[in-house]
Scaffold this active site. Sequence first.
Site, mmCIF file in Angstrom:
data_model
loop_
_atom_site.group_PDB
_atom_site.id
_atom_site.type_symbol
_atom_site.label_atom_id
_atom_site.label_comp_id
_atom_site.label_asym_id
_atom_site.label_seq_id
_atom_site.Cartn_x
_atom_site.Cartn_y
_atom_site.Cartn_z
ATOM 1 N N SER A 1 42.415 39.451 29.344
ATOM 2 C CA SER A 1 42.059 38.202 30.008
ATOM 3 C C SER A 1 41.383 37.254 29.007
ATOM 4 O O SER A 1 41.679 36.057 28.958
ATOM 5 C CB SER A 1 41.121 38.509 31.178
ATOM 6 O OG SER A 1 40.816 37.340 31.880
ATOM 7 N N HIS B 1 25.929 36.056 31.177
ATOM 8 C CA HIS B 1 26.574 37.200 30.507
ATOM 9 C C HIS B 1 25.536 37.939 29.650
ATOM 10 O O HIS B 1 25.880 38.831 28.882
ATOM 11 C CB HIS B 1 27.686 36.717 29.581
ATOM 12 C CG HIS B 1 28.857 36.066 30.273
ATOM 13 N ND1 HIS B 1 29.474 36.601 31.378
ATOM 14 C CD2 HIS B 1 29.550 34.925 29.983
ATOM 15 C CE1 HIS B 1 30.477 35.808 31.739
ATOM 16 N NE2 HIS B 1 30.546 34.791 30.922
ATOM 17 N N ARG C 1 34.566 45.241 34.750
ATOM 18 C CA ARG C 1 36.038 45.316 34.834
ATOM 19 C C ARG C 1 36.570 46.293 33.798
ATOM 20 O O ARG C 1 35.921 46.511 32.761
ATOM 21 C CB ARG C 1 36.619 43.920 34.575
ATOM 22 C CG ARG C 1 38.078 43.801 34.928
ATOM 23 C CD ARG C 1 38.587 42.383 34.714
ATOM 24 N NE ARG C 1 39.937 42.268 35.233
ATOM 25 C CZ ARG C 1 40.706 41.216 35.078
ATOM 26 N NH1 ARG C 1 40.265 40.150 34.429
ATOM 27 N NH2 ARG C 1 41.941 41.192 35.579
ATOM 28 N N ARG D 1 44.095 33.110 36.449
ATOM 29 C CA ARG D 1 45.373 33.547 35.873
ATOM 30 C C ARG D 1 46.017 34.498 36.864
ATOM 31 O O ARG D 1 46.360 34.107 37.960
ATOM 32 C CB ARG D 1 45.114 34.159 34.486
ATOM 33 C CG ARG D 1 46.295 34.061 33.515
ATOM 34 C CD ARG D 1 45.921 34.627 32.159
ATOM 35 N NE ARG D 1 45.476 36.002 32.227
ATOM 36 C CZ ARG D 1 46.248 37.077 32.045
ATOM 37 N NH1 ARG D 1 47.509 36.929 31.764
ATOM 38 N NH2 ARG D 1 45.753 38.303 32.146
ATOM 39 N N LYS D 2 46.144 35.779 36.506
ATOM 40 C CA LYS D 2 46.858 36.684 37.403
ATOM 41 C C LYS D 2 45.933 37.562 38.252
ATOM 42 O O LYS D 2 46.296 37.977 39.343
ATOM 43 C CB LYS D 2 47.760 37.596 36.578
ATOM 44 C CG LYS D 2 48.863 36.856 35.841
ATOM 45 C CD LYS D 2 49.683 37.869 35.072
ATOM 46 C CE LYS D 2 50.892 37.226 34.425
ATOM 47 N NZ LYS D 2 51.647 38.199 33.609
ATOM 48 N N GLY D 3 44.792 37.909 37.684
ATOM 49 C CA GLY D 3 43.853 38.760 38.419
ATOM 50 C C GLY D 3 44.416 40.119 38.758
ATOM 51 O O GLY D 3 44.085 40.693 39.796
ATOM 52 N N THR E 1 33.863 34.131 37.856
ATOM 53 C CA THR E 1 34.203 32.975 38.691
ATOM 54 C C THR E 1 34.288 33.394 40.169
ATOM 55 O O THR E 1 33.781 32.702 41.062
ATOM 56 C CB THR E 1 35.571 32.402 38.249
ATOM 57 O OG1 THR E 1 35.599 32.337 36.824
ATOM 58 C CG2 THR E 1 35.825 31.042 38.838
ATOM 59 N N LYS F 1 35.174 37.419 31.408
ATOM 60 C CA LYS F 1 36.486 37.737 31.967
ATOM 61 C C LYS F 1 36.506 38.975 32.856
ATOM 62 O O LYS F 1 37.502 39.686 32.959
ATOM 63 C CB LYS F 1 37.561 37.878 30.862
ATOM 64 C CG LYS F 1 37.550 36.818 29.800
ATOM 65 C CD LYS F 1 37.242 35.425 30.290
ATOM 66 C CE LYS F 1 38.320 34.812 31.122
ATOM 67 N NZ LYS F 1 37.822 33.497 31.675
HETATM 68 P P1 A3P Z 1 43.086 37.506 34.460
HETATM 69 O O1 A3P Z 1 43.000 36.752 33.183
HETATM 70 O O2 A3P Z 1 43.338 38.969 34.264
HETATM 71 O O3 A3P Z 1 44.027 36.922 35.427
HETATM 72 P P2 A3P Z 1 35.937 35.323 34.615
HETATM 73 O O4 A3P Z 1 35.802 34.626 35.916
HETATM 74 O O5 A3P Z 1 34.851 36.333 34.362
HETATM 75 O O6 A3P Z 1 36.134 34.371 33.508
HETATM 76 O O7 A3P Z 1 37.236 36.219 34.729
HETATM 77 C C1 A3P Z 1 38.509 35.647 34.786
HETATM 78 C C2 A3P Z 1 39.445 36.629 35.415
HETATM 79 O O8 A3P Z 1 39.189 36.708 36.829
HETATM 80 C C3 A3P Z 1 40.899 36.203 35.256
HETATM 81 O O9 A3P Z 1 41.644 37.420 35.175
HETATM 82 C C4 A3P Z 1 41.135 35.438 36.554
HETATM 83 O O10 A3P Z 1 42.490 35.349 36.924
HETATM 84 C C5 A3P Z 1 40.353 36.286 37.547
HETATM 85 N N1 A3P Z 1 39.892 35.522 38.712
HETATM 86 C C6 A3P Z 1 39.448 34.235 38.739
HETATM 87 N N2 A3P Z 1 39.135 33.884 39.993
HETATM 88 C C7 A3P Z 1 39.379 34.961 40.772
HETATM 89 C C8 A3P Z 1 39.262 35.207 42.191
HETATM 90 N N3 A3P Z 1 38.859 34.261 43.013
HETATM 91 N N4 A3P Z 1 39.607 36.424 42.650
HETATM 92 C C9 A3P Z 1 40.044 37.397 41.804
HETATM 93 N N5 A3P Z 1 40.183 37.218 40.473
HETATM 94 C C10 A3P Z 1 39.848 36.012 39.953
#
Ligand code: A3P
Length: 314
Positions: free
Chosen positions: A156, A126, A148, A280-282, A71, A67
């Site tokens: 997250s 990871h 992060r 989600r919100k980022g 991605t 998180k």
């Molecule tokens: P939030 O849950 O705070 O919104 P991971 O990819 O490591 O699983 O992390 C997921 C987090 O990255 C989530 O944060 C998600 O919204 C955010 N995220 C996913 N795609 C993203 C993108 N293209 N740009 C910025 N943030 C992104």
Amino acid sequence: KLRAGSNSTQECKELMSYLPKDRNFFTEHLYQYQGFWYPPNLLEGVLYSQKHFHARDSDIILVSSPKSGTTWLKALAFALVQRQEFQNPLESHPLLHNNPHSLVPFIEAFNFHTQKDTFPRIFSTHIPLGSLPESVQDSSCKIVYCCRNPKDAFVSLWHFMKRLVLKEMVGCTMEEMVRGFCRGSSVYGPFWDHALEYWKESLENPERVFFVMYEEMREKPEEWVMKIAEFLGCSFTEREVEDGVLEDIVNLCSLENLSKLEVNEKGKLVNGMETKAFFRKGEIGGWKDTLTPLLAEEIDKATEEKLLGSAFRF
Ligand code: A3P
């Protein structure tokens, strides 16, 4: 010999029987292996990758704690290194029809063999620095680490778990999960040790490990994407920047763009996970709408203790 599968192999079971264990939120227990904590399926994946993953010097390995922007980093790295092949990224691009996790496999997810022989190969993981497969440690492949803020990463993960594995949850409260996170026993935790090891490595071996903060990328995406490209040996030319290639890649990989694509709104990964769970919100500081001040303080305290004597700041 270790085999891919949802049931732990005999070898993994034997190992688990003498590893330290702690209660966990979504699987019964986490197990501590080489200093970090894993649920059984991921532990098995780590063991499998340690035996069977063979890195090449030209490989790119994207690393993060869960998180923390995995991605996004997958999308960016893929778009960066493949940009000659897809001249007009907004019209036809694999990222428009594939979730980034389908294009860049996890080393510990048993399906790393599915990585097509693109050049260079891109993987993500990871796995903490000290537990990376030996072939990664011995090769000169490039590692990009995305870190992060711990409160945002925690929140997250909380929402991700609630969305994905509700049925399997063993019923732990957010307070309990915060306590587990703070004492280090979270998936791939301790969160801070994970980041600090890669951060130190990035200072000692800057040509090998590039360390980037999710928050800095959110604030100045173009600047950081340029730096990542430079590190990966595929710098943008002035002409490319003038022609808007950098801007196109940043837009293509943005949360706003990826999250509304059909493949990410309605798709599923090979393991059945809904792709929409990754978006989600980022937000930076988004933890405020989920964590009480008291729980936030607990994480801050753990952060302060973990960073004692280190110049690193989240
Ligand atoms: P939030 O849950 O705070 O919104 P991971 O990819 O490591 O699983 O992390 C997921 C987090 O990255 C989530 O944060 C998600 O919204 C955010 N995220 C996913 N795609 C993203 C993108 N293209 N740009 C910025 N943030 C992104």
